[in-house]
Design a protein around this motif. Structure first.
Motif, PDB file in Angstrom:
ATOM      1  N   GLY A  47      45.222  44.236  91.483  1.00 24.00           N
ATOM      2  CA  GLY A  47      46.142  44.124  92.613  1.00 24.00           C
ATOM      3  C   GLY A  47      45.882  45.027  93.796  1.00 24.00           C
ATOM      4  O   GLY A  47      46.480  44.841  94.845  1.00 24.00           O
ATOM      5  N   LYS A  89      34.999  47.725  90.330  1.00 26.69           N
ATOM      6  CA  LYS A  89      35.501  46.381  90.614  1.00 26.69           C
ATOM      7  C   LYS A  89      34.539  45.290  90.147  1.00 26.69           C
ATOM      8  O   LYS A  89      34.860  44.118  90.214  1.00 26.69           O
ATOM      9  CB  LYS A  89      35.723  46.220  92.128  1.00 26.69           C
TER      10      LYS A  89
ATOM     11  N   CYS B  80      52.441  43.841  90.191  1.00 27.91           N
ATOM     12  CA  CYS B  80      52.355  45.108  89.467  1.00 27.91           C
ATOM     13  C   CYS B  80      53.684  45.858  89.546  1.00 27.91           C
ATOM     14  O   CYS B  80      54.275  45.988  90.617  1.00 27.91           O
ATOM     15  CB  CYS B  80      51.226  45.971  90.044  1.00 27.91           C
ATOM     16  N   PHE B  96      48.394  46.075  79.447  1.00 29.27           N
ATOM     17  CA  PHE B  96      48.226  46.786  80.731  1.00 29.27           C
ATOM     18  C   PHE B  96      49.582  47.142  81.329  1.00 29.27           C
ATOM     19  O   PHE B  96      50.384  46.282  81.664  1.00 29.27           O
ATOM     20  CB  PHE B  96      47.429  45.941  81.725  1.00 29.27           C
ATOM     21  N   PRO B  99      50.162  51.413  86.837  1.00 28.58           N
ATOM     22  CA  PRO B  99      50.520  52.762  87.289  1.00 28.58           C
ATOM     23  C   PRO B  99      51.185  52.767  88.659  1.00 28.58           C
ATOM     24  O   PRO B  99      51.493  53.819  89.185  1.00 28.58           O
ATOM     25  CB  PRO B  99      49.152  53.467  87.359  1.00 28.58           C
ATOM     26  N   TYR B 100      51.385  51.599  89.251  1.00 27.65           N
ATOM     27  CA  TYR B 100      51.986  51.573  90.596  1.00 27.65           C
ATOM     28  C   TYR B 100      52.757  50.280  90.799  1.00 27.65           C
ATOM     29  O   TYR B 100      52.592  49.316  90.044  1.00 27.65           O
ATOM     30  CB  TYR B 100      50.890  51.726  91.668  1.00 27.65           C
ATOM     31  N   GLY B 199      49.170  44.829  95.338  1.00 26.55           N
ATOM     32  CA  GLY B 199      49.854  44.901  94.048  1.00 26.55           C
ATOM     33  C   GLY B 199      50.076  43.561  93.390  1.00 26.55           C
ATOM     34  O   GLY B 199      50.704  43.465  92.342  1.00 26.55           O
ATOM     35  N   MET B 200      49.594  42.502  94.024  1.00 29.89           N
ATOM     36  CA  MET B 200      49.604  41.174  93.413  1.00 29.89           C
ATOM     37  C   MET B 200      48.222  41.006  92.788  1.00 29.89           C
ATOM     38  O   MET B 200      47.230  41.070  93.510  1.00 29.89           O
ATOM     39  CB  MET B 200      49.717  40.126  94.527  1.00 29.89           C
ATOM     40  N   VAL B 201      48.140  40.792  91.499  1.00 24.48           N
ATOM     41  CA  VAL B 201      46.823  40.659  90.874  1.00 24.48           C
ATOM     42  C   VAL B 201      46.117  39.472  91.533  1.00 24.48           C
ATOM     43  O   VAL B 201      46.648  38.363  91.568  1.00 24.48           O
ATOM     44  CB  VAL B 201      46.937  40.470  89.344  1.00 24.48           C
ATOM     45  N   ARG B 320      36.454  42.914  87.495  1.00 27.10           N
ATOM     46  CA  ARG B 320      36.935  44.256  87.127  1.00 27.10           C
ATOM     47  C   ARG B 320      37.496  44.300  85.708  1.00 27.10           C
ATOM     48  O   ARG B 320      37.704  45.379  85.177  1.00 27.10           O
ATOM     49  CB  ARG B 320      37.979  44.732  88.131  1.00 27.10           C
ATOM     50  N   PHE B 321      37.734  43.139  85.130  1.00 29.63           N
ATOM     51  CA  PHE B 321      38.251  43.119  83.757  1.00 29.63           C
ATOM     52  C   PHE B 321      37.060  43.159  82.802  1.00 29.63           C
ATOM     53  O   PHE B 321      36.574  42.138  82.340  1.00 29.63           O
ATOM     54  CB  PHE B 321      39.150  41.902  83.549  1.00 29.63           C
ATOM     55  N   VAL B 324      36.270  48.490  80.467  1.00 28.13           N
ATOM     56  CA  VAL B 324      35.885  49.888  80.653  1.00 28.13           C
ATOM     57  C   VAL B 324      37.090  50.778  80.934  1.00 28.13           C
ATOM     58  O   VAL B 324      37.257  51.818  80.320  1.00 28.13           O
ATOM     59  CB  VAL B 324      34.837  50.032  81.785  1.00 28.13           C
ATOM     60  N   ARG B 325      37.941  50.372  81.869  1.00 31.08           N
ATOM     61  CA  ARG B 325      39.009  51.273  82.316  1.00 31.08           C
ATOM     62  C   ARG B 325      40.400  50.885  81.849  1.00 31.08           C
ATOM     63  O   ARG B 325      41.264  51.721  81.690  1.00 31.08           O
ATOM     64  CB  ARG B 325      38.992  51.378  83.846  1.00 31.08           C
ATOM     65  N   PHE B 326      40.680  49.586  81.704  1.00 30.08           N
ATOM     66  CA  PHE B 326      42.019  49.151  81.311  1.00 30.08           C
ATOM     67  C   PHE B 326      41.914  47.771  80.695  1.00 30.08           C
ATOM     68  O   PHE B 326      40.874  47.120  80.786  1.00 30.08           O
ATOM     69  CB  PHE B 326      42.972  49.119  82.516  1.00 30.08           C
TER      70      PHE B 326
END
Lengths: 484, 486
Positions: A47, A89, B80, B96, B99-100, B199-201, B320-321, B324-326
């Protein structure tokens, strides 16, 4: 024996000195704990969206103006898609089809004083990736994303360089430009300038380029020279042994001074570039470009000319002193403090540079400030101290004994004796103590006398513990010895 | 209470007829009783909601109530929400916790709205039936054997069933308007750039736009006012004054010129849907509007262009999915490639994988010009079609979808599913606003009338929809489902 010509093109990544990242508000400061300077945007959280840092744009435009490049009215950010753990990303936001800086020229100066123009194909803005840390993670890889999103200006040259020396001169010229402009700290050890070097060889006289190898991430002037030297030799040997250079990406190993194959063209990624839909095209009108031009400081070439024409320095001195912004600023401050450009130039290039080189320091780290050096030069110029004493004072300033030349001169009693009576007294004593030498001198012809007088000067200087003015000693001695 | 519009509930709160806590508690009770069958929520945040309801009640007492103070809402699970799971309907983000907060979530909170939870959706908003959700399909409250539409199916079903008076959705190719039509409610897709996407996926960044689903055009106006506006965190959001949409609702329709795109009344249109839509247009004529036929000649290219551009952007957005990070990560990866392959193979559903593959292909060397660049050219032509039409008329009208809600499991072939969006997709490619308003029934399933207006003409669009709702009562119809529940 076949004669070979080397062809080199460079892609130089310059880290721009913005406070925050190119697409987020996170800090770009170097050396923080891992992942403490990565916000949601840098982490590629679902997002999040990028917002372009206008300072990065201004810096890129200034660079373009400095190399006399075209600044297109519209430039575009694109996504370069590939998977890597330190690329959060899964794509790098970069520029490809429409970069912010078009074709330009960089003038380089070689050690022998000759100059050449290297063409710049374009320069584009992009974001840096993070760092993979392979040690201390029990067989796993750590990721530090502090660097992710740091603004980079990638400067792509044409394949115009013909030797490692030219390549190094080109990088040094870029280094001077970006540090002069204040758009980068130019700190190569911290990765603020990184180079990818494209190298090929071809028989002398052949028009077509040979197949090139790209050497990635060469991070110092010295490594650039070594990597090219190794690679040129490797390619020539390969061809002379009947082999063929393949187009590939190679890595320079500074421990062994060699390059090693990383991936071939066949293994290369298809980056699937396309315009980034999250960022608007960057449009820069002529008023904006003019505004940036007005904000630009004096550039190395302009400074060199001014040093030569207005300050009366030699072309060589002007070139050396203008070679870096730090050097030029130091020199100009010394000149301000002492009021004499030639003296300032001599001291900066002589005593100061020698000391810096010996201790492997940058001019910015000099323990002697420009004001201190200027004060010292003043004392030489007004005959307060002799040139010899001045070297002592310089060393004392270097060692931090006191914070001004005057304080050291006082403390060490180095003030030059210019009182004729006092010097005459010392001369009389020396003449009285050296009857044999005096007799020999007086018997000698003029040519020999010139050499022999050194002995007497030395004795007088010794008697004065170096404080007598040597020119004065010399002329008074001559008078007295020649009298009889 | 669950039958009331947002506007009516706001008046009730203001008059002290009930508290926000009572209102939210009632909605939470309904969710608890009814949603087991409907499956419209992925996450219900009851505790947080009640705390926020109490805070809204206190603020009202202190005379400090925002425009939406104390009103319960639901958010499509693509927005989000800090500290709350944001799944996007995918196994990939099942664990998931954002965080924001998304910008619109912040704005709604500042306006005093109380979020009751996160609604079900097609995985990563890819679908027209809500059947691609990792959390299972949502049922249509009008007929539990039918789909609610998608991808904002959970939001539409929750509003239609009276679980919440309104909800937010997102619309990339029809994902607000089509489920609004299928569920008999009002859904607005604003102009691209009107509402922040921060904040919108992201599904397809150049097409995505958030907007309201509610029981009336007036409620949509109230919500749009709260969420619209420039956001420094979204470079594609537009710095334009947000009008007082509510104040402009009553502008009379006399002299309004309505264009009917002939391409929207052709083959494949269900006759009952067509009848309902033509009846609705007669209502407009009776209100003083002039109707004429117009042409949008590139309409037939909208779906092909969309299914190049949207998957291309999605293939990049979803990179990004990577485990690795989330989000989801496969067990015991043997190396990096294994981590990527298994994480993404396990985490994404079939439709998402299909679109990633399509998008990766269309962007790849040798295909980029023929697909991506050509699709962008078509996109400009489609946009020009609308601009030309709006030179002639004020608004365009037609059906929102070619058929009423279809049965769960009925659309097996992806392409026939894609054809569901035939009337909605071009609107996203052009970036103009569109609204779907209830306009009757085909059998027991609702029919939506779609109204389209020029860029940033939401005020006019909402007014046109509102005037229709003043003259008709289709938007007041409620399904039998849950009628007996308080």
């Amino acid at each position: 024996m076949m004669q070979w010509e080397t062809v080199i093109g460079l892609e130089v990544h310059v880290q721009l000195a913005t406070q925050s990242k190119i697409f987020s508000g996170a800090s770009t400061a170097f050396g923080a704990d891992p992942n403490t300077q990565a916000c949601a945007v840098d982490l590629g959280m679902p997002g999040v969206l990028p917002v372009l840092n206008e300072n990065a744009v201004a810096m890129a435009v200034k660079f373009g103006l400095a190399i006399d490049a075209e600044i297109p009215e519209t430039s575009l950010f694109e996504r370069k898609n590939y998977f890597y753990p330190d690329l959060p990303k899964g794509y790098q936001t970069s520029q490809m089809a429409q970069p912010i800086v078009g074709t330009g020229n960089v003038e380089i100066t070689l050690d022998d004083g000759t100059t050449r123009t290297i063409r710049v194909h374009h320069a584009h803005l992009e974001e840096d990736a993070g760092k993979s840390l392979h040690e201390d993670y029990h067989g796993m890889t750590g990721i530090d994303l502090n660097r992710a999103g740091t603004p980079l200006l990638e400067i792509v040259s044409e394949p115009d360089m013909r030797s490692a020396k030219e390549a190094v001169a080109y990088i040094k010229a870029l280094h001077a430009i970006v540090t002069y402009l204040g758009i980068s700290d130019g700190n190569m050890a911290e990765g603020s300038m990184r180079c990818d070097v494209n190298v090929s060889v071809r028989p002398k006289g052949q028009a077509a380029f040979g197949t090139r190898a790209e050497i990635k991430n060469v991070n110092s002037f010295r490594f650039v020279e070594k990597a090219i030297a190794f690679e040129v030799e490797r390619q020539i040997e390969l061809i002379e042994d009947g082999g063929e250079v393949i187009q590939e990406t190679r890595l320079f190993d500074p421990e062994r001074d060699e390059t090693r194959g990383m991936r071939t063209k066949e293994e290369a990624n298809d980056y699937r570039y396309f315009p980034c839909p999250d960022l608007l095209p960057v449009t820069l009108d002529s008023a904006y470009v003019d505004h940036q031009r007005a904000l630009m400081p004096e550039l190395p070439s302009e400074k060199r000319q001014r040093f030569e024409n207005q300050l009366g320095l030699s072309a060589y001195d002007a070139g050396v002193l203008a070679s870096s912004r730090a050097m030029a600023e130091y020199f100009e401050a010394v000149k301000e403090a002492c009021g004499n450009a030639k003296q300032a130039a001599n001291w900066v290039q002589g005593e100061l540079s020698a000391n810096l080189n010996r201790e492997n320091l940058e001019i910015g780290d000099s323990p002697v400030t420009a004001e201190q050096l200027g004060g010292l030069i003043q004392r030489v110029m007004d005959d307060t101290i002799s040139g010899k004493a001045a070297k002592q004072v310089f060393q004392a300033l270097w060692d931090g004994e006191a914070d001004s030349a005057d304080a050291i001169i006082d403390a060490r009693g180095l003030k030059q004796v210019t009182d004729t009576g006092a010097i005459e007294g010392m001369i009389d004593q020396v003449i009285a103590d050296s009857p044999v030498q005096v007799a020999q001198y007086r018997e000698a012809d003029e040519a020999k006398r010139g050499k022999m007088i050194g002995y007497f000067v030395g004795q007088v200087m010794k008697a004065s513990r170096g404080t007598a003015n040597p020119q004065q000693v010399n002329s008074l001695l001559k008078q007295k010895l020649d009298q009889a | 209470m669950h039958d009331k519009t947002l506007t009516e509930l706001a008046a009730g709160l203001q008059a002290g007829e009930f508290s926000s806590r009572e209102l939210c508690q009632a909605a939470l009770d309904r969710i608890e009783h009814l949603d087991g069958e409907l499956n419209s929520f992925i996450t219900v945040t009851a505790e947080q909601a009640l705390a926020n309801a109490d805070a809204a009640d206190r603020a009202r007492e202190a005379g400090d109530a925002g425009p939406l103070a104390g009103l319960p809402l639901a958010l499509k699970d693509i927005f989000c929400t800090q500290g709350v799971r944001t799944s996007c309907g995918s196994k990939m983000l099942d664990d998931f916790v954002s965080p924001y907060d998304a910008s619109v979530v912040e704005k709604l909170r500042q306006a005093g709205a109380v979020n009751l939870g996160k609604t079900n959706m097609d995985e990563f908003a890819m679908g027209s039936s809500n059947e691609s959700s990792f959390y299972g399909p949502v049922k249509n409250p009008w007929d539990l054997s039918a789909v609610p539409g998608g991808s904002s199916g959970g939001s539409a079903a929750a509003v239609a069933a009276g679980l919440v008076p309104a909800a937010l959705g997102t619309d990339t190719g029809g994902s607000i308007r089509q489920p609004a039509a299928f569920c008999g409610i009002t859904g607005l897709k604003p102009t691209y750039g009107r509402v922040s996407r921060y904040g919108m996926v992201a599904f397809a960044s150049s097409l995505d736009q958030g907007g309201p689903l509610a029981r009336s055009a007036a409620d949509c106006a109230l919500l749009l006012e709260a969420i619209a506006g420039h956001d420094v965190r979204d470079s594609t959001s537009v710095a334009r004054v947000v009008p007082d949409y509510t104040a402009e609702l009553d502008t009379p329709l006399t002299g309004l010129k309505i264009g009917l795109p002939k391409e929207y009344f052709g083959d494949g249109l269900d006759p009952e849907v067509e009848t309902a839509v033509r009846e609705a247009i007669k209502v407009y004529e009776s209100l003083g509007a002039k109707v004429c036929e117009v042409s949008l000649p590139h309409t037939h290219l909208a779906i092909p262009a969309y299914y190049v551009i949207a998957p291309a952007e999605a293939s990049s957005n979803l990179s990004r999915f990577d485990g690795v990070r989330f989000g989801h990560r496969c067990d015991d990866p043997t190396n990096l490639e294994d981590l990527y392959k298994r994480t993404r193979a396990e985490g994404f559903g079939e439709e998402v994988k299909r679109r990633i593959l399509i998008g990766t292909h269309t962007l790849s060397e040798g295909f980029f010009d023929a697909y991506y660049l050509k699709a962008q050219q078509v996109r400009r032509l489609i946009r020009q079609d609308f601009l030309d039409a709006f030179d002639e008329v004020d608004v365009l009208m037609g059906p929102t979808a070619p058929t009423p809600a279809f049965d769960l499991g009925a659309q097996k072939d992806p392409v026939s599913m894609y054809l569901q969006d035939i009337y909605t997709i071009a609107v996203n490619l052009a970036g103009i606003p569109g609204i779907s308003v209830p306009a009757g029934f085909a059998g027991n399933r609702p029919v939506g009338l779609q109204v389209l207006a020029p860029h940033f003409a939401e005020a006019q669009l909402l007014g046109v929809a509102h005037q229709f709702q003043q003259a008709t009562d289709w938007h007041l119809k409620r399904p039998a489902f849950g009628k007996e529940t308080a």
